[in-house]
Design a protein around this motif. Structure first.
Motif, PDB file in Angstrom:
ATOM      1  N   ASP A 136       0.824  -1.203   0.000  1.00 36.28           N
ATOM      2  CA  ASP A 136       0.000   0.000   0.000  1.00 36.28           C
ATOM      3  C   ASP A 136       0.862   1.259   0.000  1.00 36.28           C
ATOM      4  O   ASP A 136       1.421   1.639   1.024  1.00 36.28           O
ATOM      5  N   ASN A 137       0.966   1.908  -1.163  1.00 40.71           N
ATOM      6  CA  ASN A 137       1.698   3.182  -1.227  1.00 40.71           C
ATOM      7  C   ASN A 137       0.773   4.383  -1.432  1.00 40.71           C
ATOM      8  O   ASN A 137       1.224   5.486  -1.718  1.00 40.71           O
ATOM      9  N   GLU A 138      -0.526   4.145  -1.296  1.00 39.69           N
ATOM     10  CA  GLU A 138      -1.530   5.199  -1.126  1.00 39.69           C
ATOM     11  C   GLU A 138      -1.745   6.118  -2.330  1.00 39.69           C
ATOM     12  O   GLU A 138      -2.163   7.265  -2.170  1.00 39.69           O
ATOM     13  N   ALA A 139      -1.481   5.611  -3.531  1.00 38.92           N
ATOM     14  CA  ALA A 139      -1.836   6.348  -4.756  1.00 38.92           C
ATOM     15  C   ALA A 139      -1.451   5.497  -5.964  1.00 38.92           C
ATOM     16  O   ALA A 139      -0.798   4.467  -5.825  1.00 38.92           O
ATOM     17  N   TYR A 140      -1.869   5.937  -7.142  1.00 38.26           N
ATOM     18  CA  TYR A 140      -1.475   5.258  -8.387  1.00 38.26           C
ATOM     19  C   TYR A 140      -0.097   5.773  -8.793  1.00 38.26           C
ATOM     20  O   TYR A 140       0.044   6.627  -9.666  1.00 38.26           O
ATOM     21  N   MET A 141       0.928   5.256  -8.146  1.00 37.64           N
ATOM     22  CA  MET A 141       2.276   5.785  -8.342  1.00 37.64           C
ATOM     23  C   MET A 141       2.834   5.483  -9.735  1.00 37.64           C
ATOM     24  O   MET A 141       3.563   6.288 -10.313  1.00 37.64           O
ATOM     25  N   ASN A 142       2.482   4.328 -10.286  1.00 33.23           N
ATOM     26  CA  ASN A 142       3.035   3.902 -11.570  1.00 33.23           C
ATOM     27  C   ASN A 142       2.581   4.775 -12.730  1.00 33.23           C
ATOM     28  O   ASN A 142       3.279   4.898 -13.735  1.00 33.23           O
ATOM     29  N   THR A 143       1.412   5.374 -12.621  1.00 38.53           N
ATOM     30  CA  THR A 143       0.848   6.117 -13.755  1.00 38.53           C
ATOM     31  C   THR A 143       0.801   7.625 -13.540  1.00 38.53           C
ATOM     32  O   THR A 143       0.187   8.333 -14.331  1.00 38.53           O
ATOM     33  N   GLY A 144       1.417   8.113 -12.449  1.00 38.51           N
ATOM     34  CA  GLY A 144       1.478   9.557 -12.288  1.00 38.51           C
ATOM     35  C   GLY A 144       1.009  10.112 -10.962  1.00 38.51           C
ATOM     36  O   GLY A 144       0.651  11.295 -10.862  1.00 38.51           O
ATOM     37  N   ILE A 145       0.956   9.293  -9.934  1.00 37.84           N
ATOM     38  CA  ILE A 145       0.607   9.717  -8.575  1.00 37.84           C
ATOM     39  C   ILE A 145      -0.816  10.277  -8.508  1.00 37.84           C
ATOM     40  O   ILE A 145      -1.091  11.312  -7.900  1.00 37.84           O
ATOM     41  N   GLN A 146      -1.771   9.592  -9.167  1.00 40.41           N
ATOM     42  CA  GLN A 146      -3.179   9.956  -9.040  1.00 40.41           C
ATOM     43  C   GLN A 146      -3.729   9.400  -7.721  1.00 40.41           C
ATOM     44  O   GLN A 146      -3.269   8.366  -7.241  1.00 40.41           O
ATOM     45  N   PHE A 215      -5.231 -12.465   3.752  1.00 42.73           N
ATOM     46  CA  PHE A 215      -4.949 -11.140   3.187  1.00 42.73           C
ATOM     47  C   PHE A 215      -3.946 -10.428   4.079  1.00 42.73           C
ATOM     48  O   PHE A 215      -4.066 -10.437   5.302  1.00 42.73           O
ATOM     49  N   LEU A 216      -2.960  -9.803   3.455  1.00 43.32           N
ATOM     50  CA  LEU A 216      -1.925  -9.065   4.177  1.00 43.32           C
ATOM     51  C   LEU A 216      -1.829  -7.662   3.592  1.00 43.32           C
ATOM     52  O   LEU A 216      -1.653  -7.504   2.379  1.00 43.32           O
ATOM     53  N   ASN A 217      -1.959  -6.659   4.437  1.00 41.50           N
ATOM     54  CA  ASN A 217      -1.859  -5.269   3.998  1.00 41.50           C
ATOM     55  C   ASN A 217      -0.578  -4.673   4.575  1.00 41.50           C
ATOM     56  O   ASN A 217      -0.421  -4.590   5.802  1.00 41.50           O
ATOM     57  N   VAL A 218       0.344  -4.284   3.696  1.00 40.37           N
ATOM     58  CA  VAL A 218       1.660  -3.804   4.122  1.00 40.37           C
ATOM     59  C   VAL A 218       1.839  -2.349   3.687  1.00 40.37           C
ATOM     60  O   VAL A 218       1.816  -2.047   2.492  1.00 40.37           O
ATOM     61  N   MET A 219       2.002  -1.444   4.654  1.00 40.15           N
ATOM     62  CA  MET A 219       2.326  -0.062   4.289  1.00 40.15           C
ATOM     63  C   MET A 219       3.691  -0.048   3.618  1.00 40.15           C
ATOM     64  O   MET A 219       4.691  -0.490   4.192  1.00 40.15           O
ATOM     65  N   ALA A 220       3.746   0.463   2.382  1.00 38.92           N
ATOM     66  CA  ALA A 220       4.973   0.462   1.589  1.00 38.92           C
ATOM     67  C   ALA A 220       5.156   1.841   0.962  1.00 38.92           C
ATOM     68  O   ALA A 220       4.766   2.059  -0.194  1.00 38.92           O
ATOM     69  N   PRO A 221       5.718   2.795   1.689  1.00 44.94           N
ATOM     70  CA  PRO A 221       5.835   4.176   1.208  1.00 44.94           C
ATOM     71  C   PRO A 221       6.535   4.309  -0.138  1.00 44.94           C
ATOM     72  O   PRO A 221       7.356   3.476  -0.525  1.00 44.94           O
ATOM     73  N   CYS A 222       6.185   5.390  -0.841  1.00 48.64           N
ATOM     74  CA  CYS A 222       6.748   5.698  -2.155  1.00 48.64           C
ATOM     75  C   CYS A 222       7.485   7.037  -2.071  1.00 48.64           C
ATOM     76  O   CYS A 222       6.860   8.069  -1.783  1.00 48.64           O
ATOM     77  N   PRO A 223       8.793   7.079  -2.319  1.00 48.80           N
ATOM     78  CA  PRO A 223       9.537   8.333  -2.183  1.00 48.80           C
ATOM     79  C   PRO A 223       9.097   9.427  -3.152  1.00 48.80           C
ATOM     80  O   PRO A 223       9.130  10.607  -2.807  1.00 48.80           O
ATOM     81  N   ARG A 224       8.652   9.056  -4.346  1.00 49.88           N
ATOM     82  CA  ARG A 224       8.216  10.059  -5.319  1.00 49.88           C
ATOM     83  C   ARG A 224       6.846  10.627  -4.950  1.00 49.88           C
ATOM     84  O   ARG A 224       6.625  11.831  -4.980  1.00 49.88           O
ATOM     85  N   GLY A 225       5.922   9.734  -4.628  1.00 50.92           N
ATOM     86  CA  GLY A 225       4.572  10.194  -4.324  1.00 50.92           C
ATOM     87  C   GLY A 225       4.426  10.844  -2.968  1.00 50.92           C
ATOM     88  O   GLY A 225       3.657  11.795  -2.798  1.00 50.92           O
ATOM     89  N   TRP A 226       5.187  10.331  -1.989  1.00 46.94           N
ATOM     90  CA  TRP A 226       5.092  10.875  -0.628  1.00 46.94           C
ATOM     91  C   TRP A 226       6.069  12.035  -0.432  1.00 46.94           C
ATOM     92  O   TRP A 226       5.955  12.781   0.510  1.00 46.94           O
TER      93      TRP A 226
END
Length: 310
Positions: A136-146, A215-226
């Motif tokens: 879970d990096n809390e946005a669509y990071m791959n397509t532009g941080i939507q 089901f496993l939910n892992v907080m996985a921060p994104c340096p670009r989006g965050w």
């Protein structure tokens, strides 16, 4: 759960170095941690929804995956894997397969909370013996941080930008971990990267070796989006836990268990100030935003304590 940390660290890597994920990204850390919980003799079939993880780890003809790997569309990782798991069960009954396989799906929040939710819900409801892991990096990071339904309230994203019209995303983050617990499946866990990875390892092991759907939910921060410094990955995860923004807990066969309770719950501002996506929240005149975020965290934490009988 007893285990020897040195032995765990000496296991052969099932997720190879040399992939093209960003420095400071939480996703590859999550994937390595989950796969390390597998027993060496067990084989695995991996289904991976489209996203950062897929496009950066499987660039034909190169792959970082040591196990059988299937790239699926955003919406069908859980459906694809449930089909493979069903075929495995049928072939095992027919005596065509003797080896033990584990079935693991990986998806980001876009492919899990949103686009892939229907197939995830269906696979869990049917009770397939598989594990779905959301990084879970809390946005669509791959397509532009939507923004996604996992994006927290007031976070700055490209489709919920901070400006004169709106102060970032206006809706609260979906609590997918609790939604999955409502499916009444054998195991649900929420974790991230803290100290010696003990919590991540133990929950991954439970998820993998509990019979039935998990089901496993892992907080996985994104340096670009965050928008944080790459070396701050672990610190941000620690602050998420210490502020109770991302509590560590599990639901094991219907029993709610709190994995960690901070000795002194930190104010949510300690977590927000490390991230550029919340910079506007801490500016003068926006105190109401910080108050709203703190209020939401406090209310969710108190509800969780009651569920865990704390």
């Amino acid at each position: 759960m007893a285990y020897n940390l040195r032995e765990e660290l000496n296991k052969p890597e099932r997720f190879a170095a040399g992939h093209r994920m960003c420095a400071g990204c939480g996703a590859p850390v999550a994937i390595r941690g989950v796969l390390r919980a597998l027993d060496p003799q067990d084989k695995a079939v991996i289904a991976n929804a489209t996203g950062c993880l897929e496009v950066s780890t499987f660039l034909y003809p190169y792959t970082a995956w040591q196990d059988s790997y299937i790239h699926t569309a955003f919406e069908c990782a859980a459906a694809t894997l449930s089909g493979v798991q069903s075929a495995y069960e049928a072939m095992k009954k027919q005596g065509k397969i003797d080896e033990t396989y584990k079935f693991i799906a990986f998806g980001g929040d876009g492919g899990t909370y949103d686009i892939g939710f229907q197939s995830l819900s269906g696979a869990m409801e049917r009770g397939h013996d598989m594990v779905y892991v959301c990084y879970d990096n809390e946005a669509y990071m791959n397509t532009g941080i939507q923004r996604s339904s996992s994006t927290p309230r007031f976070a700055d994203a490209t489709t919920s930008p901070v400006g004169s019209a709106i102060p970032g995303k206006q809706q609260n983050k979906k609590n997918l971990t609790e939604v999955m617990a409502a499916h009444d499946i054998p195991y649900v866990g929420q974790t991230t990267f803290i100290s010696n990875f003990k919590d991540l390892h133990e929950k991954a092991r439970k998820a993998l070796y509990t019979e039935g759907a998990a089901f496993l939910n892992v907080m996985a921060p994104c340096p670009r989006g965050w928008r944080y410094a790459t070396e701050d990955l672990m610190e941000i995860c620690k602050l998420a836990v210490e502020t109770c923004v991302w509590p560590l807990y599990e639901v094991d066969h219907g029993k709610w268990i709190l994995s960690y309770k901070p000795k002194e719950k930190l104010p949510v501002s300690e977590y927000l100030k490390k991230q550029g996506r919340f910079a506007h929240v801490l500016k003068k005149g926006n105190e109401w935003m910080l108050e709203e975020i703190q209020k939401g965290v406090d209310e969710r934490w108190e509800k969780l304590l009651k569920k865990c009988e704390q």
